[in-house]
Enzyme design. Structure first.
Site, short mmCIF file in Angstrom:
data_model
loop_
_atom_site.label_atom_id
_atom_site.label_comp_id
_atom_site.label_asym_id
_atom_site.label_seq_id
_atom_site.Cartn_x
_atom_site.Cartn_y
_atom_site.Cartn_z
N MET A 42 0.83 -1.21 0.00
CA MET A 42 0.00 0.00 0.00
C MET A 42 0.87 1.26 0.00
O MET A 42 0.63 2.18 -0.79
CB MET A 42 -0.93 -0.02 1.21
CG MET A 42 -2.10 0.88 1.06
SD MET A 42 -3.13 0.28 -0.31
CE MET A 42 -4.09 1.71 -0.61
N VAL A 118 1.09 1.76 7.54
CA VAL A 118 1.72 0.60 8.19
C VAL A 118 0.64 -0.42 8.55
O VAL A 118 -0.55 -0.21 8.31
CB VAL A 118 2.52 1.03 9.45
CG1 VAL A 118 3.61 2.04 9.08
CG2 VAL A 118 1.62 1.58 10.54
N SER A 147 -8.07 1.34 7.35
CA SER A 147 -9.43 1.05 6.90
C SER A 147 -10.21 0.32 8.01
O SER A 147 -11.39 0.04 7.84
CB SER A 147 -9.40 0.19 5.63
OG SER A 147 -8.65 -0.98 5.84
N HIS A 168 -7.80 7.52 2.65
CA HIS A 168 -7.97 6.14 2.23
C HIS A 168 -7.83 5.98 0.73
O HIS A 168 -8.61 6.51 -0.03
CB HIS A 168 -9.33 5.62 2.70
CG HIS A 168 -9.46 4.16 2.56
ND1 HIS A 168 -10.42 3.59 1.78
CD2 HIS A 168 -8.73 3.14 3.09
CE1 HIS A 168 -10.29 2.27 1.83
NE2 HIS A 168 -9.28 1.99 2.61
#
Length: 183
Positions: A42, A118, A147, A168
């Site tokens: 991510m 993280v 999330s 997000h």
């Protein structure tokens, strides 16, 4: 598929007008540098998305081998675009030159925004934001890509918890053109 593209086209244009923001004359502040905490899938995708927007990236990890892997993922994302003829090799090299890999939080001191990406661990995130609050400029936007964890819980150990927002991204961040801001 065509219906989806048409919807996406109009939805993208609708974001140019945000009630209570654009209609009262607020102007966005320029973002020249973004710090990304975490170089996993991510974090490296978020870093790549920032690079594709022409924004310098400070990528921070806790160990050199994690940092090297994160930089490698960014390079791989760009190489994939070169292979697909969506970018030249020169452009990929130019974008990689905008990445500053680091093991030190102090390198975030001049960033306009920090995005934490993280693992979903509340204690770790609280520690990260307590540190970021100390090393970053007062006007730096502090954000989490969580999330699953309530943002107010992440901010609970900060002196100024109102500084944190949810940022997000949808995976893969450099491919999916969706970005959700949570307060």
């Amino acid at each position: 598929a065509a219906k989806g593209l048409v919807h996406f086209f109009f939805a993208q244009r609708a974001t140019n007008v945000v009630p209570g923001v654009t209609d009262i004359g607020l102007k966005p502040r320029p973002t020249k540098s973004v710090g990304v905490v975490g170089g996993g899938l991510m974090g490296s995708g978020i870093a790549t998305a920032c690079l594709l927007a022409g924004i310098k990236v400070v990528l921070k990890e806790i160990k050199q081998d994690f940092l090297d892997a994160g930089v490698g993922r960014i390079q791989s994302n760009l190489t994939s675009m070169v292979r697909k003829k969506r970018m030249t090799e020169d452009k990929a090299r130019q974008l990689m030159s905008l990445v500053k890999p680091t093991l030190s939080d102090a390198d975030f001191s001049q960033c306009d925004m920090i995005i934490e990406a993280v693992i979903e661990n509340l204690d770790l995130k609280q520690k990260i934001f307590a540190t970021l609050e100390q090393v970053c400029r007062p006007d730096c936007i502090l954000s989490t890509n969580t999330s699953t964890i309530d943002i107010t819980k992440i901010a609970a150990k900060m002196k100024n918890p109102e500084r944190i927002v949810g940022a997000h991204f949808f995976s893969p961040a450099h491919v999916m053109q969706l970005f959700e801001i949570i307060r």
